[in-house]
Enzyme design. Structure first.
Site, PDB file in Angstrom:
ATOM      1  N   GLU A  27       0.805  -1.222   0.000  1.00 31.12           N
ATOM      2  CA  GLU A  27       0.000   0.000   0.000  1.00 31.12           C
ATOM      3  C   GLU A  27       0.838   1.272   0.000  1.00 31.12           C
ATOM      4  OE1 GLU A  27      -2.588  -0.567   3.327  1.00 31.12           O
ATOM      5  OE2 GLU A  27      -3.887  -1.957   2.242  1.00 31.12           O
ATOM      6  N   GLN A  35       4.965  -3.782   2.721  1.00 35.19           N
ATOM      7  CA  GLN A  35       4.889  -5.203   3.045  1.00 35.19           C
ATOM      8  C   GLN A  35       5.239  -6.028   1.822  1.00 35.19           C
ATOM      9  OE1 GLN A  35       0.665  -4.153   3.498  1.00 35.19           O
ATOM     10  NE2 GLN A  35       0.255  -6.283   2.971  1.00 35.19           N
TER      11      GLN A  35
END
Length: 761
Positions: free
Chosen positions: A495, A604
């Site tokens: 994100e 991530q």
């Protein structure tokens, strides 16, 4: 070693003392739930100060309220309403008085105060001694659990003992007395977008008539959900006087030094949330449940609960010799995973389970990609229930696709409870269309591992077809790329990189999604032709899927010999990690999104996750190069990240890295690694710890109907043992640093493959 572990055993976490910060911190960790109801591990005193509680809420899975999302500047297709799982009347609260003096931790003298969470039994037990200002003292034990046999039931037992006779004790139980929620840390004080604190009570209540106990009907302010709660206090002791006044019950008695006084409390929370007209039927159902529970009594209800927990652990436990902290950490994570899962086909698993209000109780891709594998291989019935929830919201997914100008197919909401999109920030919400493929991947895996063809040729085929159709309309064949099928303006798992073209993870998952749909549509031509006709799947459509699947563009940099996270990633400046202060992590709380988006920096695992999921599709040297590159630019600001990097490290031979990442994941909530455990556990990371053991260290994969393992037991451990269920077989795997052993515990003989060698079980 953390105090909870040091004071406990291999099956228990134990808190000792009355330190307020410690009690607040453990409130999440000591939560109890059963997939339907969950109650945080707060103290029982109704009047205690905020110093001892962050949020003492009791929650019901799927019981939520809505309110309009306010935008400074609106655009077509934005999510319209917040959906927020709301606290409901908290039936664990009580007031304890000794000779008219009210107990709390800050008055009188409190000794031997401890709380113990027993993971094996699912019991939370609190014990203490209290001496009031008159030097009168009592010993108190309070035990609580939520039942799996009766998922509506929260059960509590209060035991009072004294070395003196005739001390007057009083217990006050009140059902509908929700604390002023404005006392909690408000959203204005904490800008963290990952949570949305509730500043006011979000339901109305009214009493319902009943012969015994107290029953109320609650209804949400905006979502029009209705539930019934039935509270009943029981004592088998003649000296206990029970007085009921409106919604309060007072239990009064004199102590008897020859025997403790025991008072039991059962609270039933209705299981289905319906319209107001169904309230009477809900009430009657709870009366029947309460009648059965009271007839059985606390001890029998508890015994059934313990047997249920034994069955769970028998098939789901992981035994690790050589490190007490890791063993208790593993069991803690499995315990909370088991608690979190909705089991009725109409609810799912929140990112925080039922342990807190973080993320508003929303369901994400976390379920399918991080938590689902645990259930698939240990509790396949629950795995199916989770998929049935996704099937139940297909109508909303179809409608969301239409909003996105997709005329055929479905787009599942990125974050939701009722199936509608609830993410107000579309670059990190709606744009993560990979959720379609994530759900399809879970459906496909379930079909292969369970061989449940009835599901696959009905609900499963519905999902596979509708998600495949979406990709054909979202993407297009790009003449500038020799007719490759491309997917533009999407956001992958990372994100910190939003609205890009051809995110590798999304494109690879879409390719697999199409292949799954093709495979089952072709099978259905022979086994479920009526279903294909119902779905209006034609030969022309199948050919379109095949063409898109074969030409799906997977970005790769030939010069760098690296897999590209997306078309633009390598053209961005690398984030200045060297000069970023430690206190500026997570970046999302300290930098404007555009500042982050223009850099090479990952929140991530993204490309690494794609390669881990489909490990056999890549050359080992490629995997190693990609791992080394993306590890350098990944912050792990998401709790979903470390487990993936650890599992990939296991598979490419970086065993020390794998061990270090595992140490972070297994104790993430106990050690508060992300500094937000107070808002609820990190359920996806908990699933990641199971995956780290089974798919990381043991290297388990299930491909083409065969179970493959490439095991490596860390040298720090004496042994590692777990069980998996595959195709109606129950298999135990035992690893040591120098050996492996496989045992078929249930089912027909099966062949597995270890490091390329076939083994007959």
């Amino acid at each position: 070693m953390h105090d909870l572990i040091k004071n406990g055993t291999l099956w228990t976490l134990k808190e000792v003392g009355t330190d307020s910060e410690q009690i607040r911190q453990n409130e999440t960790l000591f939560s109890l739930s059963n997939g339907h109801i969950g109650t945080r591990g707060s103290l029982e005193e109704r009047h205690r100060t905020q110093a001892y509680s962050h949020s003492d809420s009791t929650l019901m899975n799927g019981f939520y309220d809505t309110e309009p999302i306010t935008y400074g500047e609106w655009a077509y297709g934005y999510a319209t309403h917040h959906q927020t799982t709301i606290p409901v009347p908290d039936a664990k609260k009580l007031d304890l008085s000794l000779d008219d003096e009210l107990f709390d931790l800050e008055t009188g003298k409190v000794d031997h105060h401890s709380r113990t969470l027993d993971l094996k039994s699912g019991l939370l037990t609190r014990t203490f001694s209290w001496e009031n200002s008159k030097q009168q003292s009592i010993d108190v034990t309070i035990e609580r659990f939520v039942s799996y046999d009766f998922p509506e039931i929260l059960a509590q037992r209060i035991i009072i003992e004294s070395e003196k006779d005739d001390l007057p004790v009083q217990l006050l139980f009140e059902l509908d007395e929700l604390e002023d929620m404005g006392k909690k840390e408000s959203a204005e004080d904490d800008p963290d977008p990952r949570k949305k604190e509730q500043a006011e009570r979000r339901f109305d209540s009214r009493p319902l008539s009943t012969d015994s106990g107290r029953m109320i009907h609650i209804s949400t302010h905006a979502s029009d959900l209705h539930a019934v709660i039935y509270d009943h206090v029981v004592s088998r002791f003649e000296q206990v006087s029970l007085e009921r006044i409106e919604n309060k019950v007072t239990a009064s008695f004199q102590t008897d030094r020859s025997a403790p006084v025991i008072i039991d409390r059962f609270t039933a929370y209705s299981h289905k949330y319906s319209n107001e007209e169904d309230t009477d039927s809900q009430a009657e159902n709870l009366k029947e449940i309460m009648s059965e529970v009271e007839t059985l009594g606390y001890d029998e209800v508890k015994m059934r609960h313990l047997l249920f927990m034994d069955e769970f652990w028998d098939k789901s436990d992981i035994e690790l010799e050589g490190d007490q902290a890791l063993q208790i950490g593993l069991r803690f994570n499995l315990f909370h995973l088991h608690q979190a899962a909705g089991r009725d086909g109409h609810t799912n698993m929140s990112a925080k389970g039922l342990t807190g209000e973080g993320y508003e109780g929303h369901y994400f891709w976390d379920t399918e990609m991080y938590m689902f594998p645990f259930f698939l291989y240990t509790q396949p019935k629950i795995a199916k229930s989770l998929l049935m929830y996704r099937h139940s919201i297909l109508p909303q997914a179809r409608e969301r696709a239409r909003t996105m100008a997709i005329d055929n197919g479905a787009l599942f909401a990125w974050r939701t409870i009722n199936g509608e999109e609830a993410s107000p920030y579309y670059p990190a919400g709606t744009a993560q269309i990979h959720i379609n493929a994530d759900i399809a991947h879970a459906v496909y895996d379930y079909g292969k591992v369970s061989e449940d063809e009835a599901f696959m040729f009905n609900e499963g085929l519905d999902i596979l077809v509708e998600t495949a159709r979406f990709w054909l309309e979202w993407g297009h064949f790009d003449d500038e790329r020799d007719g490759a099928f491309v997917l533009n303006d999407v956001t992958g798992p990372d994100e910190y990189t939003a609205i890009v073209n051809n995110n590798f993870y999304t494109n690879l998952m879409a390719k697999k999604n199409l292949s799954y749909a093709i495979e089952y549509a072709q099978k259905a031509q022979e086994q479920a032709a009526d279903k294909l006709e119902e779905l209006h799947v034609t030969e022309d459509e199948l050919e379109d899927w095949k063409k898109a699947e074969s030409r799906l563009f997977l970005p790769y940099d030939e010069e760098k010999e690296l897999t590209m996270q997306d078309d633009s990633f390598f053209h961005k400046k690398v984030w200045d990690f060297e000069h970023t202060p430690e206190e500026n992590y997570p970046l999302l709380l300290n930098y404007h999104p555009l500042t982050i988006y223009k850099h090479q920096v990952c929140k991530q695992a993204d490309t690494v996750l794609a390669e881990f999921l489909f490990f056999d599709d890549f050359e080992m040297e490629q995997l190693k190069r990609d791992y080394d590159y993306y590890e350098k630019v990944t912050t792990h600001d998401s709790s979903l990240s470390r487990s993936v990097f650890g599992m990939m490290a296991s598979q490419i031979g970086k065993h020390e890295k794998a061990y270090d990442y595992f140490m972070d994941t297994v104790l993430m909530d106990i050690s508060d690694l992300q500094s937000n455990t107070k808002d609820g556990v990190h359920a996806a990371n908990m699933g990641g710890t199971w995956m780290s053991i089974v798919q990381g260290f043991a290297g388990m994969r299930f491909n083409d109907g065969t179970l493959y393992l490439t095991p490596h037991c860390p040298k720090e451990w004496g042994s590692l043992s777990f069980k998996v269920q595959v195709k109606d077989r129950l298999i135990q795997v035992m690893l040591t640093p120098s050996s492996t052993e496989y045992t078929l515990l249930e089912g027909e003989p099966i062949i597995i493959v270890e490091n390329g060698e076939k083994i007959q079980l």
